[in-house]
Design a protein around this motif. Sequence first.
Motif, PDB file in Angstrom:
ATOM      1  N   LEU A  20     -24.957 -11.747 -26.058  1.00 22.03           N
ATOM      2  CA  LEU A  20     -24.636 -12.189 -24.703  1.00 22.03           C
ATOM      3  C   LEU A  20     -25.141 -13.606 -24.462  1.00 22.03           C
ATOM      4  CD1 LEU A  20     -25.460  -8.921 -22.700  1.00 22.03           C
ATOM      5  CD2 LEU A  20     -23.207  -9.805 -23.361  1.00 22.03           C
ATOM      6  N   GLY A  21     -26.323 -13.917 -25.006  1.00 20.81           N
ATOM      7  CA  GLY A  21     -26.834 -15.275 -24.883  1.00 20.81           C
ATOM      8  C   GLY A  21     -25.955 -16.287 -25.594  1.00 20.81           C
ATOM      9  N   THR A  22     -25.400 -15.879 -26.734  1.00 14.74           N
ATOM     10  CA  THR A  22     -24.484 -16.759 -27.464  1.00 14.74           C
ATOM     11  C   THR A  22     -23.210 -17.000 -26.668  1.00 14.74           C
ATOM     12  OG1 THR A  22     -25.345 -15.917 -29.557  1.00 14.74           O
ATOM     13  CG2 THR A  22     -23.238 -17.064 -29.632  1.00 14.74           C
ATOM     14  N   GLY A  41     -15.839 -24.253 -39.568  1.00 14.18           N
ATOM     15  CA  GLY A  41     -16.089 -24.251 -41.007  1.00 14.18           C
ATOM     16  C   GLY A  41     -17.364 -23.524 -41.365  1.00 14.18           C
ATOM     17  N   ALA A  42     -18.403 -23.713 -40.533  1.00 10.22           N
ATOM     18  CA  ALA A  42     -19.678 -23.045 -40.797  1.00 10.22           C
ATOM     19  C   ALA A  42     -19.563 -21.533 -40.626  1.00 10.22           C
ATOM     20  CB  ALA A  42     -20.752 -23.598 -39.858  1.00 10.22           C
ATOM     21  N   ALA A  46     -20.233 -18.724 -43.412  1.00 11.66           N
ATOM     22  CA  ALA A  46     -21.264 -17.722 -43.148  1.00 11.66           C
ATOM     23  C   ALA A  46     -20.726 -16.305 -43.357  1.00 11.66           C
ATOM     24  CB  ALA A  46     -21.795 -17.879 -41.723  1.00 11.66           C
ATOM     25  N   ILE A  47     -19.504 -16.047 -42.893  1.00 17.45           N
ATOM     26  CA  ILE A  47     -18.916 -14.728 -43.059  1.00 17.45           C
ATOM     27  C   ILE A  47     -18.631 -14.450 -44.537  1.00 17.45           C
ATOM     28  CG2 ILE A  47     -16.851 -13.351 -42.614  1.00 17.45           C
ATOM     29  CD1 ILE A  47     -18.847 -13.320 -40.349  1.00 17.45           C
ATOM     30  N   ILE A 209     -22.818 -13.453 -37.609  1.00 19.69           N
ATOM     31  CA  ILE A 209     -22.026 -12.906 -36.517  1.00 19.69           C
ATOM     32  C   ILE A 209     -22.197 -13.729 -35.251  1.00 19.69           C
ATOM     33  CG2 ILE A 209     -21.723 -10.879 -35.041  1.00 19.69           C
ATOM     34  CD1 ILE A 209     -22.523  -9.161 -37.422  1.00 19.69           C
ATOM     35  N   LEU A 210     -23.425 -14.154 -34.974  1.00 14.81           N
ATOM     36  CA  LEU A 210     -23.661 -14.998 -33.795  1.00 14.81           C
ATOM     37  C   LEU A 210     -22.881 -16.302 -33.882  1.00 14.81           C
ATOM     38  CD1 LEU A 210     -27.517 -14.541 -33.284  1.00 14.81           C
ATOM     39  CD2 LEU A 210     -25.660 -13.510 -31.957  1.00 14.81           C
ATOM     40  N   LEU A 211     -22.804 -16.874 -35.070  1.00 15.26           N
ATOM     41  CA  LEU A 211     -22.065 -18.119 -35.250  1.00 15.26           C
ATOM     42  C   LEU A 211     -20.569 -17.914 -35.006  1.00 15.26           C
ATOM     43  CD1 LEU A 211     -22.142 -21.094 -35.989  1.00 15.26           C
ATOM     44  CD2 LEU A 211     -22.059 -20.442 -38.416  1.00 15.26           C
TER      45      LEU A 211
END
Length: 348
Positions: A20-22, A41-42, A46-47, A209-211
């Motif tokens: 939620l903060g993200t 791209g990041a 990451a995934i 996941i946050l990204l």
Amino acid sequence: MKRLKWPSWLPIDPYILLLLGTVGLAALLPARGTGAEVASGASTAAIAFLFFLYGARLSTREAMDGVRHWRLHLTVLACTFLVFPLLGLAARGLEPVFFDHSLYTGLLFLTLVPSTVQSSIAFTSMARGNVPAAICAGSFSSLVGIVLTPLLAAVLLGGSGGGFSADSLVEIVLQLLVPFLAGQLLRRWIGGFVARHKKVLGLVDRGSILLVVYTAFSEGMVHGVWQRVSPLRLGALLAVEAVLLAVMLALTWYGSKALGFGREDRIAIQFAGSKKSLASGLPMASVLFGAQASLAVLPLMLFHQMQLMVCAVIAKRRARDPEAGEPSLTPDPAGASRISVGTGRRSG
């Protein structure tokens, strides 16, 4: 100093607060221009690394032994990719009274996503169920979903799927399946390192996941998709998802009993067959929906938190059942000789 711990009585997973903060950060400071390209791209990298780690963690012998338990795995796959989508299609009758087309598209996409891996294992262990079966069931669901989820999206979502094409399927396979297979190939050399540093690498899981969430919701803010969502629509969506989760929990528990599975196997089927993976759904949505991905993943994010809260309560109650035995926390090297699908019993 003692390490601070999250109070066990709070019903909200602290990771949900980070999500939620993200979302709030994306609303206040969305990535634009070059920043959006860098973030995109990041998140893709990451995934890919996340699924590489999945491949490095899963024992090849464990996966091959799991194939033998075909009744249990077919039951979980049927719940995940057949019963869930049928319920999603049935919910179309609630549009547009309960939610608009964009939110319904996200709800239907939610029903197409693979099952979870980590939480299915954790809840099955907590409830004293068949943990090796849960490991294999969640892993097989994730692998099948890499191909089956975009194909189902093409059939059921049509033009709502952000212009699904063969290129979309190729992109998903390259981003998810290829890194997973690479992790499997390199597991012989890096498997020990991954096992020793699983806590640190777990932060990589969640950070990835946050990204992806930040990237998707930033793009949604830039394109103004959130102007179409009202609190009343969100409340209706939550109510529909609560009914969906309740129906799947009941079907997996009582349906597996009708099919002749024992208690331990029924626990694995219930937790693996009633949940949906945020880690798999987010990157797929970003590929399939483009600028609309933020609305498409909103139902999945809400369902994710709901399933964690409800399944935690169920797992604790299952653990207190009089017939509950000691769980098997790690797969037995003998594989099939210790897991009897349909009986819920382990010999030895």
